[in-house]
Structure formats: C-alpha cells, structure tokens
Scaffold this motif. Structure first.
Motif, PDB file in Angstrom:
ATOM      1  N   ARG A 287       0.833  -1.200   0.000  1.00 17.05           N
ATOM      2  CA  ARG A 287       0.000   0.000   0.000  1.00 17.05           C
ATOM      3  C   ARG A 287       0.868   1.250   0.000  1.00 17.05           C
ATOM      4  N   ALA A 288       0.277   2.341  -0.486  1.00 15.15           N
ATOM      5  CA  ALA A 288       0.928   3.650  -0.478  1.00 15.15           C
ATOM      6  C   ALA A 288       0.140   4.545   0.470  1.00 15.15           C
ATOM      7  N   THR A 289       0.821   5.012   1.513  1.00 14.76           N
ATOM      8  CA  THR A 289       0.168   5.842   2.529  1.00 14.76           C
ATOM      9  C   THR A 289       0.565   7.300   2.318  1.00 14.76           C
ATOM     10  N   LEU A 290      -0.427   8.160   2.245  1.00 22.17           N
ATOM     11  CA  LEU A 290      -0.165   9.572   1.973  1.00 22.17           C
ATOM     12  C   LEU A 290       0.541  10.247   3.145  1.00 22.17           C
ATOM     13  N   VAL A 291       1.614  10.961   2.834  1.00 22.18           N
ATOM     14  CA  VAL A 291       2.326  11.782   3.814  1.00 22.18           C
ATOM     15  C   VAL A 291       2.003  13.236   3.477  1.00 22.18           C
ATOM     16  N   PRO A 292       1.317  13.960   4.360  1.00 21.01           N
ATOM     17  CA  PRO A 292       0.858  15.316   4.032  1.00 21.01           C
ATOM     18  C   PRO A 292       2.005  16.265   3.696  1.00 21.01           C
ATOM     19  N   THR A 333      -1.363  18.535  -0.061  1.00 19.60           N
ATOM     20  CA  THR A 333      -1.979  17.307   0.457  1.00 19.60           C
ATOM     21  C   THR A 333      -3.255  16.992  -0.311  1.00 19.60           C
ATOM     22  N   GLU A 334      -4.057  18.024  -0.557  1.00 16.57           N
ATOM     23  CA  GLU A 334      -5.330  17.825  -1.268  1.00 16.57           C
ATOM     24  C   GLU A 334      -5.091  17.334  -2.694  1.00 16.57           C
ATOM     25  N   GLU A 335      -4.082  17.911  -3.352  1.00 18.00           N
ATOM     26  CA  GLU A 335      -3.782  17.491  -4.722  1.00 18.00           C
ATOM     27  C   GLU A 335      -3.287  16.050  -4.750  1.00 18.00           C
ATOM     28  N   ALA A 336      -2.438  15.697  -3.805  1.00 21.19           N
ATOM     29  CA  ALA A 336      -1.910  14.332  -3.758  1.00 21.19           C
ATOM     30  C   ALA A 336      -3.024  13.326  -3.469  1.00 21.19           C
ATOM     31  N   GLU A 337      -3.931  13.691  -2.581  1.00 20.18           N
ATOM     32  CA  GLU A 337      -5.030  12.790  -2.242  1.00 20.18           C
ATOM     33  C   GLU A 337      -5.909  12.528  -3.458  1.00 20.18           C
ATOM     34  N   ALA A 338      -6.111  13.577  -4.271  1.00 19.92           N
ATOM     35  CA  ALA A 338      -6.966  13.437  -5.461  1.00 19.92           C
ATOM     36  C   ALA A 338      -6.314  12.591  -6.548  1.00 19.92           C
ATOM     37  N   MET A 339      -4.992  12.343  -6.438  1.00 19.00           N
ATOM     38  CA  MET A 339      -4.297  11.560  -7.462  1.00 19.00           C
ATOM     39  C   MET A 339      -4.622  10.079  -7.374  1.00 19.00           C
ATOM     40  N   GLY A 340      -5.118   9.634  -6.217  1.00 21.12           N
ATOM     41  CA  GLY A 340      -5.603   8.264  -6.098  1.00 21.12           C
ATOM     42  C   GLY A 340      -4.536   7.198  -6.003  1.00 21.12           C
ATOM     43  N   ARG A 469      -6.281   7.012 -13.213  1.00 23.00           N
ATOM     44  CA  ARG A 469      -5.759   7.746 -12.046  1.00 23.00           C
ATOM     45  C   ARG A 469      -4.238   7.771 -12.144  1.00 23.00           C
ATOM     46  N   TRP A 470      -3.593   8.594 -11.327  1.00 22.63           N
ATOM     47  CA  TRP A 470      -2.140   8.666 -11.336  1.00 22.63           C
ATOM     48  C   TRP A 470      -1.527   7.344 -10.858  1.00 22.63           C
ATOM     49  N   ILE A 471      -0.313   7.065 -11.333  1.00 26.31           N
ATOM     50  CA  ILE A 471       0.445   5.926 -10.813  1.00 26.31           C
ATOM     51  C   ILE A 471       1.806   6.417 -10.326  1.00 26.31           C
ATOM     52  N   LEU A 472       2.350   5.698  -9.343  1.00 26.39           N
ATOM     53  CA  LEU A 472       3.646   6.004  -8.745  1.00 26.39           C
ATOM     54  C   LEU A 472       4.558   4.804  -8.949  1.00 26.39           C
ATOM     55  N   VAL A 473       5.760   5.043  -9.499  1.00 25.78           N
ATOM     56  CA  VAL A 473       6.732   3.975  -9.728  1.00 25.78           C
ATOM     57  C   VAL A 473       7.792   4.064  -8.635  1.00 25.78           C
ATOM     58  N   LYS A 474       7.885   3.016  -7.823  1.00 23.94           N
ATOM     59  CA  LYS A 474       8.876   2.968  -6.749  1.00 23.94           C
ATOM     60  C   LYS A 474       9.873   1.849  -7.043  1.00 23.94           C
TER      61      LYS A 474
END
Length: 609
Positions: A287-292, A333-340, A469-474
């Motif tokens: 899982r990816a947990t949002l860091v504000p 934070t709001e923008e990151a949360e909306a990225m899904g 939705r957005w994707i994050l490559v780690k």
C-alpha cells in the motif's frame, strides 16, 4: 425621327463603351496612380517593372534621422522594409474591373476626372525599427530626474527634481513609416517630448533630517534567538523617496524600499528560509500511505521593510523583527489525495549480480526512476527518465552486449536489468505496453520471453498509464532490483502464457588464427549461441471485458562460436633419437578447421547485461 435620334445616341454610347473597354484591355486604367506616380495605360508587366525600379531606387537612398548636430543614416532594407510589387500592381489593375458592367463603367469614367491613388503593399519589420529608435534614444534621451536624496561621506544631500527631454517614439515611428510606405527618402528630425519627474517636492528639509536619523546607526534584525546587524551602508542602499501631499505643500519623505531591501537581505532571507515539502507517499510493497505536505517559510520582505523603516526612524529602538510568510508546497496534500495513489498494481524483482560497477549502474538507474509519477493517459519512457548513460549522469563502465554477441565494457552496462524488472512490473500491473525489445543473448536470470533491452536513442521500454488515475513507480536496489507500481486498483486482472522454444537453430563454429597460441592450444573467443524463439501472450481483463490482448515476440539469433587456434604454418622441431640411419624431425599436423552442422546441446549462458 425622334426615335432615330435616340437610337443613334444609344449606338454612339455603346460604341464608346466598347471602345473604352477595348482600348484599356490588359492595361492599368488611366487615372490610376501608385505612390504618387501615374501608372495609367501601362501593361501589367510594364507597370511591375516600373514599380520594381522605384523600389530599387528607394532602397539605395538613405533615410537620414537628425537632431541638432547629430545624425543617423540607414537604408530602407535595414529597417526590414519589403514591397510586394506584384500584389500592388494587381490591385492597381483591378481598379474599374470589379462589380457589374454598369458599376465598372461608372468607376472608369470617374477616373478621367479624379485619379485614384493606390498604396504600395509594404511591410516593415517592427523589431528592426524599434531597435533603430532605441539606438537614437540611447544617444539623445535626457531622462527626468526625480527629487531624492543621496549620501556622501556620511552627509545627506538633496537631489532636486529636473525635467528631461526624450525621443517621442510614437511620432518618430509614424515619420519613418511615412517615408517607408511611400518609397520616399530624405531627412527626418527626431521629435522630442518633455519627460516629467515622477517625484517632485518643494519641501526637502524634513526629508534630510529624517534621513540623517535613519543612517545614524546600524539596525539589528531579529528572528527568534537569531540576530543580524544591518550596516549603515545597507540602510543607505535600501533607502528610497516618495512625495507626500501635492503642489506647493508637497514634501519629500525617505523610506525603506522593500524592493531594495530584498537585495540587501539576500543572506538573511536564505538563513530564515525553510523549503516546503511536497505531499508524498510511504510505501511498504502493498500500500501507499499519503504523507501530508509541509508548508515552508520565507522572508516577508514587505512586512519586514515596514519594521526596518520604523526602527530606522527611531533614535533609540533600532531593532526590527523579521517577518516570515508561509509558502505552499508544489504538490499539496489535497492534490496528492486526489491523485488516487493507494495500492500496489504490479511488482517484479530480479537478484543483483555482476561487478561493482554494474551494481552501481543498477542503483543509479533505479534512483533516477524511483518516485516517478505518471499522469492518467501519460506515457513512461525508460530512456526519457533515466537519460543518457554517461559519466556525467552517474554511470560507470560495465559489460554490455555488442552487435556480434560479444561482451564489452561500456558506460551504463547492466541497466537492461533495471529495464527488464520495470517492464515486468508494468506487465503484471496490466498497463498498456508500447515498446519492448529482447536482448541479442539469452540471459537465464531473466524471465523467459520477458527480458527487455534498452539502448538510448534506439531501444526503449515505454508504457501508458491507462488506469484513469495517477500511478507512482517505486524502485529499490538491495539484494535484488525491485519495482512496485502503485495507483488505484480498477479490478483488472492479468493472465499470460509462454510458448516452448521454436525455430531452434544450431550455431556454427569458426576458427581464427592467433599466432600467440601454442600448437594444440584452443581459446574460445565467443561461446556462440543456439538460435531460438518464443512468444508470450498476455490478456488483461476487467469485469469480463478485455482491455489488452498482447503478443510479445522474442527472437534470439544463432551466434557463431569463435575459437582461436595457433598458426598452422608454425612448426616445432624436436631432437629425434639417434640411430644408425640418422635423425628425423617430426612436424605436428595442424588442427582441422571445420563447421559444426549438427545442433549442439542447448546451453545456458549467464551474461552481465
């Protein structure tokens, strides 16, 4: 009798009309002028030649702009003037030939009494014209002087306001255009206009006294427990003046300018600055947990300037508190949360091996990719993100596969392992794969049919984020290279099949002479490779609907095995046993060069790419 007379008149008029049109056919009608010159009765070709001659003559005669004893001379082409000769002549030729017969006739008859002027189709390069006017202004402008103060050896001196005289740019542009558009030359006097000071004041006594107080001693800037002295020289450099009241009651007043203070407090601003932190994500492989986001701090120059101004005008309390303002992160934070970005969509890993240089290349490529965000509908490109594999970009030399199948050291060796891992993560995430190529050599540590070769400018790994939705490559490198792609799971599933090897082709063997080898010695220069192919089929579905049906082809060519052998023409002499018949020298037989035609057993070769 009357009817006969009317008929005769009509006939005469008709003949006149016919004659009018006949005499001027193919010619510019009499009474038509171009830039003041009569072109009536001339054929179009003749008119074009005449106008072209006029333009050429005008282009060779300078325009002279002058003011008093100074002058500036230039040719019209130096202002970017061009003339559309053919278009201008075409406009002239159409006069009296537009509309119906009656309207055309009326215009033609009118030209005999009142000529019509046609403007030449001229273009002037406004940038070149502005550059010329800038040069003139630079030479002659005498700008207005604002009322103000200046400091010399600790003394406060008054600068009286003065009117100036500057070039009237608009008027000079019009005057130049008039010459250029009419193909005329000659002299133009530079039009000038009075420049009025922005700051005018009749009372300066109070300003002088206030300024003396302001520069009487240093000021202490304070931010919490930290303090910075502001020298008298810095205060002087931060001072500006403005006018209070109007007319005869206007007076000059010094103040600390925020704009000038910003320059003086650059070091202080850097010391108190705290950069904001973008909202990001902590990941654990699932899982990816949002860091504000964390807001930053920056020097509030305007508020600080007010505090410094107040302290400067005080004889006793010369301490000013620095004001800070909050700065927002680029990704809130709001923008990151909306990225899904919430959960794992796909992952893959392959163990690390090879030289230290190769492993450093794996880390560098993974580092450049780690944290990459791909927008909905956006494309990820390995080569675009990682960039060129150069020393300047942090890459070392390590073995890479050459076109003939040999391994040779080159910058970036090993990055194909990173590309292979990332390709497989995208493969299992069900993303839309746009580009993938297999290696020339089979590498047993890579999944069969799912290796991915990259070569900057030639081969790439590209995929599109089609999740909506957005994707994050780690990515991370430890005992293995691992990539995890996070986003919003949309219910898609991935199934695939891998074929058996087919089109299996045996490799041949060739031998080349190496004069450094001893007789009977054989050295393998290239182990060769059995040619083979396989196919991977992938189906991505969601809710029973097929999103992607992909076929990934892999073809490993047969590569000739190359063996080095000694020179067969070199002989070795040994001392024979002495007998009654004498001695003999034995010459060894050279090895026979042959080509293998039967398929050898399939071998597995581990390479460093």
């Amino acid at each position: 009798m009357a009817l006969v007379a009317v008929g005769a008149i009509v006939l005469v008029l008709a003949l006149a009309v016919v004659l009018e049109f006949a005499l001027n056919a193919g010619k510019i009608h009499p009474g038509v002028r171009i830039v003041g010159k009569d072109f009536g009765g001339k054929a179009v070709e003749q008119a074009a030649q005449q106008l072209s001659d006029m333009v050429q003559t005008s282009d060779g005669r300078p325009l002279v702009v002058y003011l008093d004893e100074r002058s500036w001379s230039l040719l019209p082409p130096e202002l970017g003037r061009t003339v559309d000769v053919e278009g201008t002549v075409a406009d002239a030729a159409l006069v009296g030939r537009r509309g119906n017969l009656f309207k055309s006739l009326v215009v033609r008859l009118g030209l005999y009494f009142k000529p019509k002027e046609i403007a030449a189709l001229v273009e002037v390069d406004s940038e070149m014209q502005d550059e010329f006017i800038d040069k003139v202004a630079e030479d002659v402008d005498r700008p207005a002087v604002d009322a103000g103060l200046e400091f010399k050896n600790g003394q406060v001196l008054v600068v009286e306001d003065q009117e100036g005289l500057i070039v009237d740019r608009a008027a000079l542009t019009i005057a130049l255009d008039d010459k250029l558009l009419t193909l005329t030359t000659g002299e133009i006097e530079v039009p000038m206009v009075v420049s009025v000071p922005h700051i005018r004041a009749t009372d300066t006594a109070e300003a002088v006294e206030t300024a003396r107080i302001m520069i009487s001693a240093e000021i202490i800037l304070r931010a919490g427990e930290e303090m910075w002295p502001m020298s008298v020289a810095q205060i002087e450099s931060s001072l500006d003046c403005r006018t209070e009241n109007q007319g005869q009651s206007s007076k000059l007043m010094p103040f600390i300018s925020a704009e000038k203070l910003d320059v003086q407090l650059a070091a202080v601003a850097e010391a108190v600055k705290k950069a904001p932190k973008n909202a990001t994500w902590e990941t654990d492989g699932e899982r990816a947990t949002l860091v504000p986001a964390v807001p930053g701090k920056d020097l509030d120059v305007a508020t600080t300037a007010s505090a410094v101004d107040k302290a400067a005008k005080s004889r006793s309390n010369r301490t000013a508190d620095i004001a800070l303002k909050e700065t927002q992160a680029q990704r809130t934070t709001e923008e990151a949360e909306a990225m899904g970005i919430k959960e794992k969509l796909g992952e893959f890993s392959i163990g690390v091996y090879g030289s230290s240089n190769r492993q450093e290349n794996l880390r560098r490529a993974t580092e450049l990719i780690n944290g990459t965000l791909v927008a909905p509908g956006g494309e990820f490109s390995f080569n675009r993100v990682v960039g060129t594999r150069t020393a300047e970009n942090g890459f070392n030399t390590a073995p890479v596969i050459m076109p003939d199948g040999r391994l040779e050291d080159a910058l970036g060796g090993g990055v194909c392992q990173v590309a292979t891992v990332l390709f497989n993560a995208a493969f299992f995430a069900g993303l839309d794969i746009k580009e993938r190529s297999n290696h020339m050599l089979y590498i047993d540590s890579y999944p069969k049919g799912r290796d991915a070769a990259v070569d900057y400018g030639y081969q790439d790994v590209r995929f599109v984020n089609d999740t909506g939705r957005w994707i994050l490559v780690k990515g991370v490198v430890g005992g293995s290279v691992k990539f995890v792609i996070y986003g919003t799971a949309d219910g898609r599933s991935v199934t695939y099949t891998t074929s058996d090897w087919y089109d299996v082709k045996a490799f041949s063997t060739s031998r080349v002479i190496n004069p450094d080898l001893k007789p009977g010695e054989i050295r393998v220069k290239n182990a060769g490779q059995t040619g083979r192919s396989c196919t991977v089929k992938r189906t991505v579905t969601r809710g029973g609907q097929v999103l992607h049906n992909d076929i990934f082809y892999t073809v490993f060519p047969a590569i000739t095995r190359v063996e080095e052998i000694p020179d067969p023409n070199v002989t070795t002499t040994t001392q024979a046993t002495t007998t009654s018949t004498g001695s003999t020298a034995t010459t060894p037989r050279p090895p026979t060069t042959n080509t293998t035609t039967s398929p050898p057993p399939t071998t597995t070769t581990t390479v460093a790419e």
